[in-house]
Design an enzyme around this catalytic site. Structure first.
Site, PDB file in Angstrom:
ATOM      1  N   ASP A 112       0.884  -1.136   0.068  1.00  0.00           N
ATOM      2  CA  ASP A 112      -0.049  -0.032   0.027  1.00  0.00           C
ATOM      3  C   ASP A 112       0.865   1.299  -0.048  1.00  0.00           C
ATOM      4  O   ASP A 112       2.134   1.133   0.005  1.00  0.00           O
ATOM      5  CB  ASP A 112      -1.152  -0.084   1.141  1.00  0.00           C
TER       6      ASP A 112
ATOM      7  N   GLY B 141       0.848   3.541   2.308  1.00  0.00           N
ATOM      8  CA  GLY B 141       1.159   4.352   3.602  1.00  0.00           C
ATOM      9  C   GLY B 141       0.445   5.587   4.004  1.00  0.00           C
ATOM     10  O   GLY B 141       0.375   6.078   5.017  1.00  0.00           O
TER      11      GLY B 141
ATOM     12  N   ASP C  48      -7.885  -7.347   0.833  1.00  0.00           N
ATOM     13  CA  ASP C  48      -7.007  -7.413   1.885  1.00  0.00           C
ATOM     14  C   ASP C  48      -7.737  -7.089   3.086  1.00  0.00           C
ATOM     15  O   ASP C  48      -8.475  -6.295   3.135  1.00  0.00           O
ATOM     16  CB  ASP C  48      -5.902  -6.915   1.518  1.00  0.00           C
TER      17      ASP C  48
ATOM     18  N   CYS D 119     -13.036 -28.894   8.400  1.00  0.00           N
ATOM     19  CA  CYS D 119     -11.978 -27.841   7.786  1.00  0.00           C
ATOM     20  C   CYS D 119     -10.780 -28.577   7.806  1.00  0.00           C
ATOM     21  O   CYS D 119     -10.309 -29.657   8.794  1.00  0.00           O
ATOM     22  CB  CYS D 119     -11.802 -26.681   8.722  1.00  0.00           C
TER      23      CYS D 119
ATOM     24  N   CYS E 174      -7.572 -27.150   7.754  1.00  0.00           N
ATOM     25  CA  CYS E 174      -6.389 -26.457   8.258  1.00  0.00           C
ATOM     26  C   CYS E 174      -5.780 -27.484   9.145  1.00  0.00           C
ATOM     27  O   CYS E 174      -6.198 -28.275   9.940  1.00  0.00           O
ATOM     28  CB  CYS E 174      -6.844 -25.076   8.795  1.00  0.00           C
TER      29      CYS E 174
ATOM     30  N   CYS F 199      -7.421 -27.783  12.707  1.00  0.00           N
ATOM     31  CA  CYS F 199      -8.865 -28.939  12.739  1.00  0.00           C
ATOM     32  C   CYS F 199      -8.504 -30.138  12.161  1.00  0.00           C
ATOM     33  O   CYS F 199      -9.041 -31.208  12.815  1.00  0.00           O
ATOM     34  CB  CYS F 199      -9.863 -28.145  11.717  1.00  0.00           C
TER      35      CYS F 199
ATOM     36  N   HIS G  32      -5.901 -21.260  11.172  1.00  0.00           N
ATOM     37  CA  HIS G  32      -7.459 -21.747  10.687  1.00  0.00           C
ATOM     38  C   HIS G  32      -8.224 -20.446  10.077  1.00  0.00           C
ATOM     39  O   HIS G  32      -8.661 -20.788   8.981  1.00  0.00           O
ATOM     40  CB  HIS G  32      -8.115 -22.036  12.102  1.00  0.00           C
TER      41      HIS G  32
END
Length: 388
Positions: free
Chosen positions: A97, A99, A281, A319, A321, A324, A351
């Site tokens: 970005d 700033g 984002d 899930c 991940c 999990c 997660h």
């Protein structure tokens, strides 16, 4: 009009379903399938996680924060170390970005502590004092391009003015005009070969201002490689943001990627994708994890709540991940969190980012199959139902 392309970049729409699009953004460091969520590495890392762990969530592009990295360790240090990708060991694409938002918001907060205003915005840019030590800095459109050039990200963002969500129309009009002036200067500023530059559309929740600004930025020659919608999720009601997105997002130039900055919750991503947004984002997945919140298909699980003290279930049994998949129970996660153990924050962060990765991957698949409306409706219904 065909949008200009920085060498090494490309954008191709593969399928549409309503306003939702499945597409591919080509960068010098790999293709990024869109829609996508970009994890935020504010100070050069996604908090608590390694680059390999972030990539395992499906992310192929992350965001670095120019304000923080400019002040510490400094762009010269990062450039000496081969740029932010090399410095942080992130092997895929990266966006930085400008700033500007942090220069205003963090410096204002620092000034309040001292009882004085420490921020000044005029045609030349933003003059602010560091929230770290009070030192004075001048962030101009050209300086933002220069610093981001030294950071070495694939995609830069122009410097813009982001009014608060409750700003009067006159203030928003002034912000739009200033952002346009800075956009033209940013495009003329020299930047390293192979770095793209995105413009930022402002206008708060005034749809007519947003539409006009989007058309104006799209018409600048030489042009931006992509267009972003900034100035959302800064105090306006969520319903109003969603309405404005629905009126504006799909009107941004169809030949460039569309990026919604700083948003947000899972349902916000679904609304944004449906409106025609390609990139998102937000710090929310990892910040909420550090506050003990797991974000799931069924809404939020606030792990510090007493009802999870003896709960043997994982956060989400379906899930995949690491948290999990390896069977860490809600009871154990609650124990770690209440005991102040950093492992809880890491597992919850893994997660949450994994869930965001699955959410946008599911959206891409649904759009390609012509099932976007059904996917969105089913996802929102599960969130509404909760996990019991």
């Amino acid at each position: 009009m065909t949008a200009p392309r920085t060498p090494g970049f490309g954008f191709r729409v593969l399928a549409t379903c309503g306003h939702a699009r499945a597409s591919v953004l080509t960068t010098p460091h790999g293709d990024v399938e869109l829609p996508t969520f970009m994890p935020v590495g504010t100070k050069g890392c996604v908090k608590g996680l390694t680059p390999d762990e972030v990539a395992a969530t499906g992310a192929r592009i992350v965001l670095g924060n120019t304000y923080h990295l400019w002040l510490r360790p400094g762009p010269e240090v990062i450039a000496t170390m081969g740029g932010l990708r090399s410095f942080s060991h992130w092997p895929h694409a990266m966006l930085t970005d400008s700033g500007g938002f942090q220069a205003f918001s963090l410096s204002t907060g620092y000034g309040k502590k001292l009882g004085e205003s420490l921020v000044k915005i005029d045609d030349s840019g933003i003059v602010f004092r560091s929230h770290l030590d009070g030192s004075k800095h001048h962030l101009s459109p050209e300086q933002a391009v220069r610093v981001q050039g030294m950071l070495g990200a694939d995609i830069q963002m122009q410097l813009d003015v982001c009014p608060s969500g409750d700003s009067p129309r006159a203030a928003v009009e002034a912000a739009v005009a200033q952002t346009t002036l800075w956009a033209k200067r940013a495009l003329k500023a020299p930047r390293p070969e192979g770095q793209a530059l995105f413009g930022i559309v402002q206008g708060a929740c005034f749809s007519d201002l947003r539409r006009a600004h989007a058309e104006e930025l799209a018409s600048i020659d030489p042009g931006f490689d992509g267009l972003a919608l900034g100035g959302f999720s800064v105090g306006e009601p969520i319903a109003r943001m969603v309405d404005t997105l629905g009126e504006v997002a799909h009107l941004l130039d169809a030949e460039r990627p569309r990026y919604l900055m700083g948003v947000g919750m899972p349902r916000d991503l679904l609304e944004g994708i449906g409106a025609g947004i390609d990139m998102f984002d937000c710090v929310l997945p990892t910040r909420n994890a550090r506050n003990g919140q797991a974000l799931t298909r069924f809404g939020r699980v606030v792990i510090k709540q007493a009802r999870y003290q003896c709960d043997a279930r994982p956060i989400d049994a379906d899930c995949t991940c690491p948290c999990c998949r390896e069977g860490y129970s809600r009871a154990y996660l609650r124990h770690l969190y209440m005991a102040g153990e950093m492992t809880a924050l890491r597992l919850l962060s893994l997660h949450n980012l994994h869930y965001y990765g699955e959410l946008v991957a599911g959206a891409r698949a649904a759009i390609r199959c012509g099932q976007w409306a059904e996917y969105k409706a089913a996802s929102l219904a599960r969130m509404e139902a909760g996990d019991g």
